[in-house]
Structures are given as C-alpha cells and as structure tokens.
Write a protein that holds these residues in place. Structure first.
Motif, mmCIF file in Angstrom:
data_model
loop_
_atom_site.group_PDB
_atom_site.id
_atom_site.type_symbol
_atom_site.label_atom_id
_atom_site.label_comp_id
_atom_site.label_asym_id
_atom_site.label_seq_id
_atom_site.Cartn_x
_atom_site.Cartn_y
_atom_site.Cartn_z
ATOM 1 N N ILE A 64 120.596 69.394 10.649
ATOM 2 C CA ILE A 64 119.550 70.740 10.985
ATOM 3 C C ILE A 64 118.471 70.194 11.939
ATOM 4 O O ILE A 64 118.105 68.810 12.100
ATOM 5 N N VAL A 65 117.669 70.875 12.313
ATOM 6 C CA VAL A 65 116.675 70.443 14.156
ATOM 7 C C VAL A 65 115.253 69.099 12.954
ATOM 8 O O VAL A 65 115.803 68.582 13.931
ATOM 9 N N SER A 66 115.246 69.392 11.980
ATOM 10 C CA SER A 66 114.172 68.671 11.722
ATOM 11 C C SER A 66 114.770 67.349 11.723
ATOM 12 O O SER A 66 114.464 65.628 11.478
ATOM 13 N N GLU A 67 116.249 67.245 11.012
ATOM 14 C CA GLU A 67 116.637 65.442 10.930
ATOM 15 C C GLU A 67 117.176 65.365 12.313
ATOM 16 O O GLU A 67 116.635 63.995 12.722
ATOM 17 N N VAL A 68 117.465 66.173 13.222
ATOM 18 C CA VAL A 68 117.672 66.086 15.208
ATOM 19 C C VAL A 68 115.726 65.092 15.181
ATOM 20 O O VAL A 68 116.281 63.907 15.937
ATOM 21 N N MET A 69 114.969 65.691 14.582
ATOM 22 C CA MET A 69 113.454 65.428 15.653
ATOM 23 C C MET A 69 113.072 63.852 14.893
ATOM 24 O O MET A 69 112.062 63.073 15.645
ATOM 25 N N ALA A 70 113.401 64.056 13.919
ATOM 26 C CA ALA A 70 113.025 62.532 12.898
ATOM 27 C C ALA A 70 113.685 61.612 12.995
ATOM 28 O O ALA A 70 113.772 60.304 13.300
ATOM 29 N N GLN A 71 115.231 61.398 13.763
ATOM 30 C CA GLN A 71 115.690 60.416 14.997
ATOM 31 C C GLN A 71 115.119 60.195 16.138
ATOM 32 O O GLN A 71 115.406 59.290 16.408
ATOM 33 N N PHE A 72 114.262 60.820 16.467
ATOM 34 C CA PHE A 72 113.459 60.493 17.531
ATOM 35 C C PHE A 72 112.044 60.063 17.367
ATOM 36 O O PHE A 72 111.153 59.915 17.816
ATOM 37 N N ASN A 73 111.706 60.707 15.685
ATOM 38 C CA ASN A 73 110.397 60.485 15.413
ATOM 39 C C ASN A 73 108.774 61.405 16.644
ATOM 40 O O ASN A 73 108.092 60.732 16.560
ATOM 41 N N VAL A 74 109.379 62.421 16.696
ATOM 42 C CA VAL A 74 108.810 63.760 16.446
ATOM 43 C C VAL A 74 108.517 63.740 15.566
ATOM 44 O O VAL A 74 108.953 64.079 14.671
ATOM 45 N N PRO A 75 105.979 64.539 16.168
ATOM 46 C CA PRO A 75 106.257 65.029 14.585
ATOM 47 C C PRO A 75 105.579 66.324 14.502
ATOM 48 O O PRO A 75 106.911 66.936 15.605
ATOM 49 N N GLN A 76 106.622 66.235 13.636
ATOM 50 C CA GLN A 76 106.866 67.741 12.694
ATOM 51 C C GLN A 76 106.160 68.980 12.240
ATOM 52 O O GLN A 76 106.443 68.838 10.547
ATOM 53 N N ASP A 77 104.688 68.729 13.102
ATOM 54 C CA ASP A 77 103.915 69.121 12.587
ATOM 55 C C ASP A 77 103.047 71.314 13.383
ATOM 56 O O ASP A 77 103.713 70.816 14.384
ATOM 57 N N ASP A 78 101.738 71.415 13.236
ATOM 58 C CA ASP A 78 101.393 72.027 14.880
ATOM 59 C C ASP A 78 101.092 70.989 15.713
ATOM 60 O O ASP A 78 100.824 71.758 16.960
ATOM 61 N N SER A 79 101.344 69.619 15.804
ATOM 62 C CA SER A 79 100.959 68.793 17.356
ATOM 63 C C SER A 79 102.027 68.714 17.664
ATOM 64 O O SER A 79 101.760 68.784 19.002
ATOM 65 N N SER A 80 103.172 69.584 17.232
ATOM 66 C CA SER A 80 104.417 69.971 17.974
ATOM 67 C C SER A 80 105.002 71.400 18.639
ATOM 68 O O SER A 80 104.689 72.133 17.464
ATOM 69 N N VAL A 81 105.995 71.297 19.440
ATOM 70 C CA VAL A 81 106.665 72.792 19.668
ATOM 71 C C VAL A 81 107.903 72.045 19.345
ATOM 72 O O VAL A 81 108.107 71.312 20.646
ATOM 73 N N ILE A 82 108.644 72.862 18.893
ATOM 74 C CA ILE A 82 110.140 72.660 18.907
ATOM 75 C C ILE A 82 110.527 74.101 19.340
ATOM 76 O O ILE A 82 110.544 74.548 18.164
ATOM 77 N N VAL A 83 112.010 73.822 20.039
ATOM 78 C CA VAL A 83 112.491 75.455 20.234
ATOM 79 C C VAL A 83 114.070 74.789 20.241
ATOM 80 O O VAL A 83 114.948 73.469 20.930
ATOM 81 N N VAL A 84 115.201 75.649 20.147
ATOM 82 C CA VAL A 84 116.165 75.723 20.444
ATOM 83 C C VAL A 84 116.708 76.340 21.130
ATOM 84 O O VAL A 84 116.647 77.771 21.072
ATOM 85 N N ASN A 85 117.729 75.955 22.520
ATOM 86 C CA ASN A 85 118.085 76.722 23.036
ATOM 87 C C ASN A 85 117.052 77.988 23.624
ATOM 88 O O ASN A 85 117.368 79.509 24.047
ATOM 89 N N GLY A 86 115.560 77.403 23.661
ATOM 90 C CA GLY A 86 114.777 78.219 24.223
ATOM 91 C C GLY A 86 114.156 78.746 23.712
ATOM 92 O O GLY A 86 112.944 79.756 24.416
ATOM 93 N N LEU A 87 114.442 79.089 22.216
ATOM 94 C CA LEU A 87 114.039 79.727 20.843
ATOM 95 C C LEU A 87 113.402 78.995 20.047
ATOM 96 O O LEU A 87 113.474 78.252 19.340
ATOM 97 N N THR A 88 111.988 79.630 19.547
ATOM 98 C CA THR A 88 111.190 79.266 18.424
ATOM 99 C C THR A 88 112.418 79.270 16.951
ATOM 100 O O THR A 88 112.443 80.755 16.737
ATOM 101 N N VAL A 89 112.529 78.412 16.657
ATOM 102 C CA VAL A 89 113.430 78.493 15.387
ATOM 103 C C VAL A 89 112.538 77.630 13.692
ATOM 104 O O VAL A 89 112.015 77.056 14.396
ATOM 105 N N PRO A 90 113.187 78.014 12.789
ATOM 106 C CA PRO A 90 112.776 77.180 11.804
ATOM 107 C C PRO A 90 113.358 75.937 11.793
ATOM 108 O O PRO A 90 114.554 75.755 12.531
#
Length: 79
Positions: free
Chosen positions: A33-59
């Motif tokens: 899932i998206v959060s597992e991938v972002m965790a591998q790169f230490n990307v913050p998973q809160d309101d300080s980050s914008v995370i998209v998949v194929n250009g679309l916002t997803v959970p």
C-alpha cells in the motif's frame, strides 16, 4: 512488481544516495500500500505532505499495482 517513486522539492533528499534525478524505480511485493512505500523513504504521512498515485490523490491505504507512480512533495514548499 515494479513501481516508480518520485520525490519532489525538499523530499528529493530522501531518495537513496546516487539516485539520478528525482525518480527511482523499485521492486515491491504485490499488495503493498501507499503508506508502506512512503515509509521506506521516510516521507512524512501527515498534512505536511502531498502524496499522489499516477497524479491522483488517493488514501494512504490504497493498494499499488505494477507500473504505478507514487509522487510526494511538501505541502509547505514554494514561495
């Protein structure tokens, strides 16, 4: 399966040393899932980050599939 991870602006520092540009292709297990991938790169998973998949916002719980591109950048970037 292979996916791409693109880290933009200040998040480019989170890519592995030696990465060319701001994008890397990685092998991940099916069902990841998206959060597992972002965790591998230490990307913050809160309101300080914008995370998209194929250009679309997803959970963050969205399941990725072969060929997806996950991109992240700081919501507080820019000027």
């Amino acid at each position: 399966m292979k996916i791409s991870v693109k880290l933009i602006a200040t998040y480019i520092e989170l890519l592995p040393p030696g990465t060319q540009g701001n994008k890397i292709e990685i092998d991940v297990p099916e069902g990841i899932i998206v959060s597992e991938v972002m965790a591998q790169f230490n990307v913050p998973q809160d309101d300080s980050s914008v995370i998209v998949v194929n250009g679309l916002t997803v959970p963050l719980s969205a399941v990725l599939v072969e060929g997806d591109e996950v991109a992240a950048f700081s919501a507080i970037a820019g000027g």
